[in-house]
Scaffold this motif. Structure first.
Motif, PDB file in Angstrom:
ATOM      1  N   ALA A 140       0.799  -1.231   0.000  1.00 16.20           N
ATOM      2  CA  ALA A 140       0.000   0.000   0.000  1.00 16.20           C
ATOM      3  C   ALA A 140       0.828   1.276   0.000  1.00 16.20           C
ATOM      4  N   ASN A 171      -3.192   4.398  -3.442  1.00 11.35           N
ATOM      5  CA  ASN A 171      -4.601   4.039  -3.272  1.00 11.35           C
ATOM      6  C   ASN A 171      -4.804   2.526  -3.217  1.00 11.35           C
ATOM      7  N   ASP A 172      -3.737   1.767  -3.462  1.00 12.26           N
ATOM      8  CA  ASP A 172      -3.840   0.304  -3.440  1.00 12.26           C
ATOM      9  C   ASP A 172      -4.293  -0.179  -2.083  1.00 12.26           C
ATOM     10  N   THR A 173      -5.192  -1.126  -2.100  1.00 16.83           N
ATOM     11  CA  THR A 173      -5.690  -1.703  -0.863  1.00 16.83           C
ATOM     12  C   THR A 173      -5.573  -3.202  -1.017  1.00 16.83           C
ATOM     13  N   SER A 174      -4.875  -3.829  -0.089  1.00 18.11           N
ATOM     14  CA  SER A 174      -4.641  -5.261  -0.255  1.00 18.11           C
ATOM     15  C   SER A 174      -5.089  -6.011   0.982  1.00 18.11           C
ATOM     16  N   LYS A 204      -7.951   6.817  -0.943  1.00 14.54           N
ATOM     17  CA  LYS A 204      -7.442   6.091   0.225  1.00 14.54           C
ATOM     18  C   LYS A 204      -6.039   6.547   0.619  1.00 14.54           C
ATOM     19  N   ASN A 239      -5.261   8.018   4.290  1.00 10.71           N
ATOM     20  CA  ASN A 239      -4.350   7.307   5.197  1.00 10.71           C
ATOM     21  C   ASN A 239      -3.118   8.131   5.548  1.00 10.71           C
ATOM     22  N   ASP A 241      -6.008   0.639   7.847  1.00  9.77           N
ATOM     23  CA  ASP A 241      -5.545  -0.533   7.099  1.00  9.77           C
ATOM     24  C   ASP A 241      -4.937  -1.586   8.019  1.00  9.77           C
ATOM     25  N   LYS A 249     -10.318  -1.919   7.761  1.00  6.90           N
ATOM     26  CA  LYS A 249     -10.091  -2.682   6.522  1.00  6.90           C
ATOM     27  C   LYS A 249     -10.914  -3.967   6.439  1.00  6.90           C
ATOM     28  N   PHE A 305     -13.173  -3.949   3.607  1.00  7.84           N
ATOM     29  CA  PHE A 305     -12.603  -4.382   2.331  1.00  7.84           C
ATOM     30  C   PHE A 305     -12.460  -5.906   2.295  1.00  7.84           C
ATOM     31  N   TYR A 327     -13.090   5.058   6.790  1.00  9.21           N
ATOM     32  CA  TYR A 327     -11.825   5.623   7.294  1.00  9.21           C
ATOM     33  C   TYR A 327     -12.016   7.120   7.568  1.00  9.21           C
TER      34      TYR A 327
END
Ligand code: TMP
Ligand code: ASP
Length: 237
Positions: A12, A30-33, A46, A50, A196, A211, A214, A225
């Motif tokens: 992220a 912006n990656d969300t894993s 995101k 964050n 996250d 998270k 997600f 968030y």
């Protein structure tokens, strides 16, 4: 401060060197894993949410006497931090059962843990971040005994500070993960503190504001968030 080359890209965040060898730039993407990178999506805003959230929390921790790598927020998605030699461990404190401990021990979500419990995980995505114990840490030389004690003490101190902070916003701090590193031979807090890497529930309804929205496909991830941030008084850009 001049940005130089990319040093590392995590799931992220990306990390860049600067013209100062002791200072790095963290870029919140912006990656969300989730599930060790098996589920990845880009969520609009995101990164900036964050970055700002992390800046606020790191400031609160510093004010409470907990040394962190955070120096200052640079812009919407970037912050300046001290360069640490990272310890390859994740320190997790749980105040309420959720997530992997429920699967591992076959217990229901939502049980209060008195006292809160602590777990170490090895930072290794390929292995799925396995839980490890202190004997493993010593035998494999992942951290020195005094540093292990310091990480545990600091992780619990963060619990005291942040449980209270989130309670003021009518939220429960269910659990969280911290990472530490060495700076001039001192253990200090690194990485990030954002939704996250923690679980936050509304105190009354126990609605999930982290998270897990997600992971579980509940939707409204970034909105949740932001809701957490607004309850703490953060004004997002
Ligand atoms: P877990 O229930 O998956 O073990 O996670 C406990 C808490 O720590 C949860 O808030 C998520 C966070 N965490 C991470 O953010 N990254 C990780 O790699 C791990 C193991 C936990
Ligand atoms: N942050 C960890 C990972 O990406 C745990 C999770 O989010 O499920 O694997």
């Amino acid at each position: 401060m001049e940005k130089r080359e990319q040093l590392y890209a995590g799931k992220a965040k990306s990390v860049y060197t600067t013209d100062d060898s002791k200072v790095l730039i963290l870029y919140f993407r912006n990656d969300t894993s989730a599930f060790d990178g098996k589920k990845i999506e880009q969520l609009d805003r995101k990164g900036q949410v964050n970055n700002q959230f992390n800046a606020y929390i790191m400031g609160q921790l510093e004010a409470a006497g907990i040394e962190t790598h955070f120096i200052q927020q640079l812009n919407a998605q970037e912050s300046l931090v001290k360069r640490l030699t990272m310890i390859p461990l994740e320190c997790v404190v749980r105040n309420i059962t959720a997530g992997s401990i429920c699967r591992r021990l076959g217990i229901e979500e939502g049980m209060d843990l008195n006292p809160p419990t602590f777990e170490f995980f090895l930072k290794n995505d390929a292995l799925g971040d396995p839980m490890v114990n202190e004997y493993h840490i010593h035998s494999f030389g992942w951290a020195q005994a005094e540093h292990v004690e310091k990480m545990k003490a600091l992780t619990f101190k963060v619990n005291d500070v942040l449980k209270n902070l989130f309670a003021q916003g009518n939220m429960l701090l269910v659990d969280y993960k911290l990472e530490f590193g060495l700076y001039e031979d001192r253990i200090i807090l690194g990485d990030e503190f954002t939704p996250d890497g923690c679980r936050l529930w509304d105190m009354e309804t126990r609605m999930k504001l982290d998270k897990d929205r997600f992971r579980q496909g509940l939707g409204g991830v970034v909105e949740a968030y932001e809701e957490v941030g607004h309850r703490l008084g953060i004004n997002f850009l």
